[in-house]
Design a protein around this motif. Structure first.
Motif, PDB file in Angstrom:
ATOM      1  N   GLY A 121       3.969 -13.516   7.397  1.00 55.11           N
ATOM      2  CA  GLY A 121       3.410 -13.407   8.732  1.00 55.11           C
ATOM      3  C   GLY A 121       1.887 -13.300   8.698  1.00 55.11           C
ATOM      4  N   LEU A 122       1.211 -14.104   9.516  1.00 51.76           N
ATOM      5  CA  LEU A 122      -0.240 -14.075   9.626  1.00 51.76           C
ATOM      6  C   LEU A 122      -0.621 -13.442  10.966  1.00 51.76           C
ATOM      7  CD1 LEU A 122      -1.039 -17.710   8.380  1.00 51.76           C
ATOM      8  CD2 LEU A 122      -0.629 -15.641   7.026  1.00 51.76           C
ATOM      9  N   PHE A 123      -1.697 -12.656  10.966  1.00 52.21           N
ATOM     10  CA  PHE A 123      -2.068 -11.914  12.181  1.00 52.21           C
ATOM     11  C   PHE A 123      -3.583 -11.752  12.211  1.00 52.21           C
ATOM     12  CE2 PHE A 123      -2.548  -8.705  15.298  1.00 52.21           C
ATOM     13  CZ  PHE A 123      -1.343  -8.480  15.948  1.00 52.21           C
ATOM     14  N   ALA A 124      -4.228 -12.170  13.304  1.00 49.11           N
ATOM     15  CA  ALA A 124      -5.685 -12.062  13.417  1.00 49.11           C
ATOM     16  C   ALA A 124      -6.081 -11.821  14.864  1.00 49.11           C
ATOM     17  CB  ALA A 124      -6.363 -13.331  12.888  1.00 49.11           C
ATOM     18  N   ILE A 125      -7.258 -11.219  15.046  1.00 52.95           N
ATOM     19  CA  ILE A 125      -7.764 -10.938  16.385  1.00 52.95           C
ATOM     20  C   ILE A 125      -9.185 -11.464  16.526  1.00 52.95           C
ATOM     21  CG2 ILE A 125      -6.294  -8.921  16.722  1.00 52.95           C
ATOM     22  CD1 ILE A 125      -8.743  -7.168  16.076  1.00 52.95           C
ATOM     23  N   ILE A 146     -11.187 -10.908  12.614  1.00 53.51           N
ATOM     24  CA  ILE A 146     -10.516  -9.991  11.698  1.00 53.51           C
ATOM     25  C   ILE A 146      -9.059 -10.408  11.532  1.00 53.51           C
ATOM     26  CG2 ILE A 146      -9.809  -7.590  11.290  1.00 53.51           C
ATOM     27  CD1 ILE A 146     -12.167  -6.713  13.022  1.00 53.51           C
ATOM     28  N   ALA A 147      -8.575 -10.401  10.305  1.00 55.83           N
ATOM     29  CA  ALA A 147      -7.157 -10.633  10.018  1.00 55.83           C
ATOM     30  C   ALA A 147      -6.640  -9.472   9.193  1.00 55.83           C
ATOM     31  CB  ALA A 147      -6.961 -11.951   9.261  1.00 55.83           C
ATOM     32  N   ASN A 148      -5.363  -9.159   9.347  1.00 57.30           N
ATOM     33  CA  ASN A 148      -4.795  -8.076   8.538  1.00 57.30           C
ATOM     34  C   ASN A 148      -4.238  -8.624   7.224  1.00 57.30           C
ATOM     35  OD1 ASN A 148      -2.200  -9.075   8.990  1.00 57.30           O
ATOM     36  ND2 ASN A 148      -1.602  -7.470  10.413  1.00 57.30           N
ATOM     37  N   ALA A 149      -3.681  -7.721   6.412  1.00 57.82           N
ATOM     38  CA  ALA A 149      -3.209  -8.100   5.076  1.00 57.82           C
ATOM     39  C   ALA A 149      -1.774  -8.611   5.100  1.00 57.82           C
ATOM     40  CB  ALA A 149      -3.331  -6.907   4.126  1.00 57.82           C
ATOM     41  N   SER A 150      -1.445  -9.385   6.152  1.00 59.48           N
ATOM     42  CA  SER A 150      -0.171 -10.084   6.328  1.00 59.48           C
ATOM     43  C   SER A 150       0.939  -9.194   6.836  1.00 59.48           C
ATOM     44  CB  SER A 150       0.272 -10.812   5.059  1.00 59.48           C
ATOM     45  OG  SER A 150       1.032  -9.980   4.206  1.00 59.48           O
ATOM     46  N   MET A 151       2.023  -9.864   7.283  1.00 57.28           N
ATOM     47  CA  MET A 151       3.184  -9.174   7.840  1.00 57.28           C
ATOM     48  C   MET A 151       4.444  -9.860   7.326  1.00 57.28           C
ATOM     49  SD  MET A 151       1.811  -8.194  11.611  1.00 57.28           S
ATOM     50  CE  MET A 151       2.552  -6.566  11.435  1.00 57.28           C
ATOM     51  N   TYR A 152       5.600  -9.426   7.849  1.00 52.01           N
ATOM     52  CA  TYR A 152       6.867  -9.953   7.348  1.00 52.01           C
ATOM     53  C   TYR A 152       6.957 -11.475   7.476  1.00 52.01           C
ATOM     54  CZ  TYR A 152       9.050  -5.326   6.962  1.00 52.01           C
ATOM     55  OH  TYR A 152       9.372  -4.061   6.610  1.00 52.01           O
ATOM     56  N   SER A 207       4.336  -8.508   2.650  1.00 49.83           N
ATOM     57  CA  SER A 207       4.762  -9.747   1.987  1.00 49.83           C
ATOM     58  C   SER A 207       3.746 -10.153   0.937  1.00 49.83           C
ATOM     59  CB  SER A 207       4.949 -10.873   3.020  1.00 49.83           C
ATOM     60  OG  SER A 207       5.985 -10.579   3.913  1.00 49.83           O
ATOM     61  N   GLY A 208       3.393  -9.203   0.062  1.00 47.51           N
ATOM     62  CA  GLY A 208       2.271  -9.368  -0.853  1.00 47.51           C
ATOM     63  C   GLY A 208       2.353 -10.580  -1.753  1.00 47.51           C
ATOM     64  N   LEU A 209       3.521 -10.871  -2.310  1.00 43.49           N
ATOM     65  CA  LEU A 209       3.632 -12.001  -3.226  1.00 43.49           C
ATOM     66  C   LEU A 209       3.433 -13.320  -2.487  1.00 43.49           C
ATOM     67  CD1 LEU A 209       4.170 -12.926  -6.120  1.00 43.49           C
ATOM     68  CD2 LEU A 209       6.612 -12.999  -5.564  1.00 43.49           C
ATOM     69  N   PHE A 221      -7.623 -13.170   1.145  1.00 42.36           N
ATOM     70  CA  PHE A 221      -6.577 -13.678   2.040  1.00 42.36           C
ATOM     71  C   PHE A 221      -6.969 -13.443   3.496  1.00 42.36           C
ATOM     72  CE2 PHE A 221      -2.970 -12.380   4.665  1.00 42.36           C
ATOM     73  CZ  PHE A 221      -2.196 -13.523   4.667  1.00 42.36           C
ATOM     74  N   GLN A 222      -7.402 -12.214   3.807  1.00 39.69           N
ATOM     75  CA  GLN A 222      -7.825 -11.897   5.171  1.00 39.69           C
ATOM     76  C   GLN A 222      -8.953 -12.814   5.620  1.00 39.69           C
ATOM     77  OE1 GLN A 222      -6.902  -7.087   4.766  1.00 39.69           O
ATOM     78  NE2 GLN A 222      -8.981  -7.824   4.797  1.00 39.69           N
ATOM     79  N   SER A 223      -9.915 -13.057   4.728  1.00 36.13           N
ATOM     80  CA  SER A 223     -11.052 -13.926   5.059  1.00 36.13           C
ATOM     81  C   SER A 223     -10.572 -15.344   5.351  1.00 36.13           C
ATOM     82  CB  SER A 223     -12.066 -13.933   3.907  1.00 36.13           C
ATOM     83  OG  SER A 223     -12.519 -12.624   3.619  1.00 36.13           O
TER      84      SER A 223
END
Length: 455
Positions: free
Chosen positions: A282-286, A129-135, A336-338, A117-119
């Motif tokens: 939520g998607l988040f990347a830098i 880099i992306a994190n493992a999602s947010m709300y 928000s894993g699911l 997912f991060q990739s």
């Protein structure tokens, strides 16, 4: 029988400890008109299970569901087709692991999925880099602002918000900024064919920590990200790009490739249904890896075990559950894993070619709708460019128009007067979204009922 573990004396002691007189004092921040003053009206106080089911079915029939009508609503939540295989795959046993994968030896399915997912998000956003999602997208937007403040080490406190940032996202930023020293500099939206990039750039100064721009923006337009990024970087500020429609990135350039330092957004369009407004993703990347320890949330990484076999672990966790509170970047405690799993499965099924084809079909249908709707007498297409969402000037109150067309079985769009109830000059503006689920017949139906309503 209700389970009440606390006695009156226990509750009184707790209230005294936190300095309030009653439980009601804990809800003073909730507007009085939003609080319940008794049982929920319309529901029976006592009924059998079968009676309740029948009652709820009767209530549900009052809804006009997205799948039962020509549907043109958007503004941050979009109706896309989710293949049945997505629901099948997300229920597989290897993904039914712990809520938080603390023990990698029993959570390899979840960890591998999050790594993939991060990739996917990093590539979609043009970031490293992306994190493992947010709300969701709105809270990810605030977390990006908070991250920019951390990078500035508190020396820059001004946050410049584009006037075309989704008003709900802007409101979340303002709400959270009440608890920090950040100064939020917003602006009203401008109903012009192009975004007001000049006005936005003029508000950037030496005290600006970040500039927040939506791409495409709330009216469906495309801001000039490279130009805004250059202006922000000249003042030592970061550019935060917000994307509420990830399908658009199958057709337009990724924000990270255009100079955005932090890219956040809503992932609902891919793999996640409308679901009455949530849960979303939520998607988040830098773009710059040197800022990775300033990111909120957590990261999954790939490694090898003692036998040299590939495995996955939590590589970096900067939330307060894992490290000392004063060192945490966020109190976000879920990813928000699911929904992230559904996003990743759908994205895998699409692939790059599939995403580009999906984006092309969205744009084709949106252009068809814009041409036909803009040709109606009394209707003016605002946008000079758009992806699958555009703004119309309809010459009358758009909120009333939306209600009238809903009575005719057509969900015509979102009125800007609803999104901006306190702004002038937006009452006759209608935001229309078109996706691959929209048929050409749906477009013809909308044109017919709109002509009738404006005649």
């Amino acid at each position: 029988m209700r389970y009440l573990p606390l006695s009156d004396a226990d509750r009184a002691s707790m209230l005294e400890k936190i300095g309030v007189e009653s439980v009601d004092d804990l809800f003073v921040d909730v507007p009085e008109e939003a609080r319940l003053d008794g049982p929920i009206r319309g529901l029976p106080t006592h009924a059998s299970e079968m009676a309740v089911e029948k009652h709820m079915r009767r209530l549900s029939k009052k809804n006009l569901a997205a799948a039962d009508a020509p549907f043109f609503l958007g503004a941050g939540a979009y109706r896309h087709h989710v293949p049945a295989s997505v629901d099948h795959i997300i229920q597989r046993g290897e993904f039914l692991t712990a809520y938080t994968p603390y023990q990698p030896e029993i959570a390899q399915g979840t960890l591998q999925m999050l790594f993939e997912f991060q990739s996917q998000v990093a590539r979609l956003y043009g970031c490293e880099i992306a994190n493992a999602s947010m709300y969701d997208g709105s809270t990810a937007c605030w977390e990006a602002v908070a991250m920019a403040s951390r990078i500035a080490r508190g020396k820059k406190k001004k946050v410049v918000l584009s006037g075309a940032l989704h008003p709900h996202y802007a409101e979340v930023v303002r709400t959270m900024a009440k608890f920090t020293e950040d100064e939020i500099a917003g602006a009203p939206p401008s109903l012009t064919p192009h975004p007001d990039d000049d006005g936005l750039i003029a508000r950037i100064d030496e005290d600006t920590s970040c500039v927040v721009v939506q791409y495409p923006d709330i009216l469906g337009r495309l801001p000039d990200l490279p130009r805004i990024a250059e202006a922000a970087h000249e003042k030592g500020a970061l550019l935060i790009a917000v994307n509420t429609e990830p399908v658009a990135l199958g057709a337009i350039e990724a924000p990270g490739n255009l100079g955005a330092d932090i890219v956040v957004g809503e992932g609902q369009s891919i793999g996640v249904g409308l679901q009455f407004g949530g849960p979303y993703l939520g998607l988040f990347a830098i773009r710059d890896p040197k800022h990775v320890r300033m990111m909120p949330g957590r990261l999954c990484g790939e490694t090898v075990d003692a036998e040299g076999k590939r495995g996955y672990v939590l590589t970096l966790s900067t939330r307060e559950q894992h490290i000392r509170r004063e060192k945490a970047t966020s109190n976000i405690c879920t990813n928000s894993g699911l929904c992230a799993l559904a996003f990743s499965v759908h994205m895998t099924l699409l692939g790059e070619k599939g995403l580009r084809a999906l984006a092309a079909e969205n744009h084709r249908l949106a252009c068809l709708a814009a041409d036909q709707l803009g040709a109606i007498e009394g209707v003016t297409l605002l946008n000079a460019h758009f992806f699958n969402e555009f703004t119309l000037k309809v010459g009358r109150d758009a909120r009333a128009l939306v209600r009238d067309l809903a009575d005719k079985g057509v969900l015509a769009g979102v009125s800007l007067g609803r999104l901006y109830p306190d702004s002038d000059g937006l009452d006759d503006a209608l935001l229309v979204a078109v996706t691959e689920t929209t048929t050409e017949e749906d477009i013809h139906t909308l044109c017919a009922v709109l002509k009738e309503a404006l005649s």
